[in-house]
Design a protein around this motif. Structure first.
Motif, PDB file in Angstrom:
ATOM      1  N   ALA A  22       0.880  -1.004  -0.089  1.00 23.78           N
ATOM      2  CA  ALA A  22      -0.042   0.230  -0.029  1.00 23.78           C
ATOM      3  C   ALA A  22       0.764   1.166   0.138  1.00 23.78           C
ATOM      4  O   ALA A  22       0.605   2.375  -0.703  1.00 23.78           O
ATOM      5  N   ALA A  23       2.054   1.315   0.810  1.00 23.39           N
ATOM      6  CA  ALA A  23       2.634   2.451   0.766  1.00 23.39           C
ATOM      7  C   ALA A  23       3.350   2.613  -0.707  1.00 23.39           C
ATOM      8  O   ALA A  23       3.523   3.797  -1.023  1.00 23.39           O
ATOM      9  N   ARG A  24       4.021   1.412  -1.100  1.00 17.38           N
ATOM     10  CA  ARG A  24       4.739   1.704  -2.611  1.00 17.38           C
ATOM     11  C   ARG A  24       3.658   2.166  -3.535  1.00 17.38           C
ATOM     12  O   ARG A  24       3.926   3.004  -4.509  1.00 17.38           O
ATOM     13  N   VAL A  25       2.455   1.886  -3.515  1.00 20.33           N
ATOM     14  CA  VAL A  25       1.320   2.114  -4.607  1.00 20.33           C
ATOM     15  C   VAL A  25       1.046   3.825  -4.333  1.00 20.33           C
ATOM     16  O   VAL A  25       0.925   4.302  -5.241  1.00 20.33           O
ATOM     17  N   ALA A  26       1.061   3.892  -2.962  1.00 22.99           N
ATOM     18  CA  ALA A  26       0.745   5.418  -2.511  1.00 22.99           C
ATOM     19  C   ALA A  26       1.903   6.534  -3.070  1.00 22.99           C
ATOM     20  O   ALA A  26       1.564   7.584  -3.357  1.00 22.99           O
TER      21      ALA A  26
END
Length: 339
Positions: A22-26
């Motif tokens: 989720a952090a990388r997609v954000a």
């Protein structure tokens, strides 16, 4: 970090992986490597996509060599159905053909006209092949086709009835109190009469075509169904009319055969008598007696009266305790008496 409980370790790893993804997609990065942005219209970057595709091809080749399916068939079917539903809903919401997704759908349809024509051509070819093979409905599901045909007929008949037209041809108004016009009614009655005559001559039920016994016009299930759905008033009125017509022509009122002026022919009169209250079942006939010697098994008789039995015992000098006298008296003799 090692966990004493393997399940707890797997759950913690899944949660950590979810947060990292989720952090990388954000951040707009590839969720797999976190170093490069994803490729256009993809969730992974180019190198990660290449690695995954190569690994998938190698795995598929290995499974194919082992004779195993590439994926779980059940899960694959479920996934494909769900994907197809999502794709069709998205195309329908965009006003596109749900089959090709390139052209707008035809008016009132979910597919475009070229796709509809392709499907019609395929249906015609499949129907022709099935018909050539002798399959009903061209090899389609017979029950489904019959249900669809009945539903379509009901809709068509309702529309014609609401419009005040004959439900069969839809061209002329129906007769008073009916749903079909005079020509259609006459055609139907003529066809029913021909069908009735053919089945009657073949000794079959005039309703379903199954074999019947003793020259009856209907089998038992059809007779019960007709009696259950028939109005008693109409049945009685028709019976009285038929009785009057046959009586006036000097015919048997039951079967229509010549009766020489009587209301019934001899055969029908006998049937009526046996079914009436005057018929008491087994007739009473004159009994006969037979004398059997118990010691030797010798038979004397038969005799027509009890007096003849007494004469036999006296002439043969037989003791009544040493013989058995059998009588073939009618079973009804013990149930009837003179008043």
């Amino acid at each position: 970090m090692a966990y004493a409980d393997p399940e707890a370790g797997r759950a913690a790893d899944r949660e950590r992986f979810r947060k990292r993804t989720a952090a990388r997609v954000a951040q707009g990065l590839c969720p797999r490597c976190g170093e490069r942005p994803p490729a256009p219209e993809r969730s992974l970057c180019g190198p990660c996509n290449d690695k995954r595709n190569a690994a998938s091809r190698a795995r598929d080749a290995r499974l194919r060599a082992e004779g195993k399916p590439r994926r779980d068939p059940v899960r694959e079917r479920e996934y494909e159905r769900e994907r197809s539903r999502r794709e069709a809903e998205a195309r329908r919401a965009a006003g596109l053909c749900t089959r090709c997704g390139r052209q707008p759908a035809a008016l009132g349809r979910s597919s475009c006209e070229p796709c509809l024509e392709k499907r019609r051509a395929a249906d015609r070819a499949r129907y022709a092949a099935g018909k050539a093979a002798g399959l009903p409905y061209g090899g389609a599901n017979a029950d489904a086709k019959r249900r669809a045909g009945r539903a379509k007929s009901r809709r068509r008949q309702k529309a014609r009835k609401d419009a005040g037209l004959c439900i069969r041809c839809g061209k002329r108004p129906p007769v008073e109190g009916g749903t079909t016009c005079t020509p259609c009614r006459q055609k139907r009655q003529a066809a029913e009469q021909r069908n009735y005559a053919a089945r009657r001559a073949a000794g079959c039920c005039t309703r379903c075509g199954e074999p019947v016994f003793e020259g009856l016009s209907r089998c038992r299930p059809c007779a019960l169904a007709d009696d259950a759905g028939r109005s008693p008033e109409r049945k009685n009125a028709r019976s009285r009319q038929r009785y009057a017509e046959r009586r006036a022509r000097g015919l048997c009122t039951a079967c229509g055969a010549p009766s020489q002026g009587a209301s019934r022919c001899p055969t029908c009169a006998e049937k009526s008598y046996h079914g009436s209250g005057y018929f008491r079942g087994i007739p009473v006939w004159d009994p006969r007696w037979t004398v059997i010697e118990l010691d030797t098994g010798k038979e004397h008789g038969p005799f027509d009266s009890a007096a003849d039995v007494a004469l036999c015992l006296a002439f043969e000098k037989l003791d009544r305790d040493r013989v058995e006298v059998l009588s073939d008296a009618s079973p009804m003799a013990s149930l009837t008496a003179w008043g």
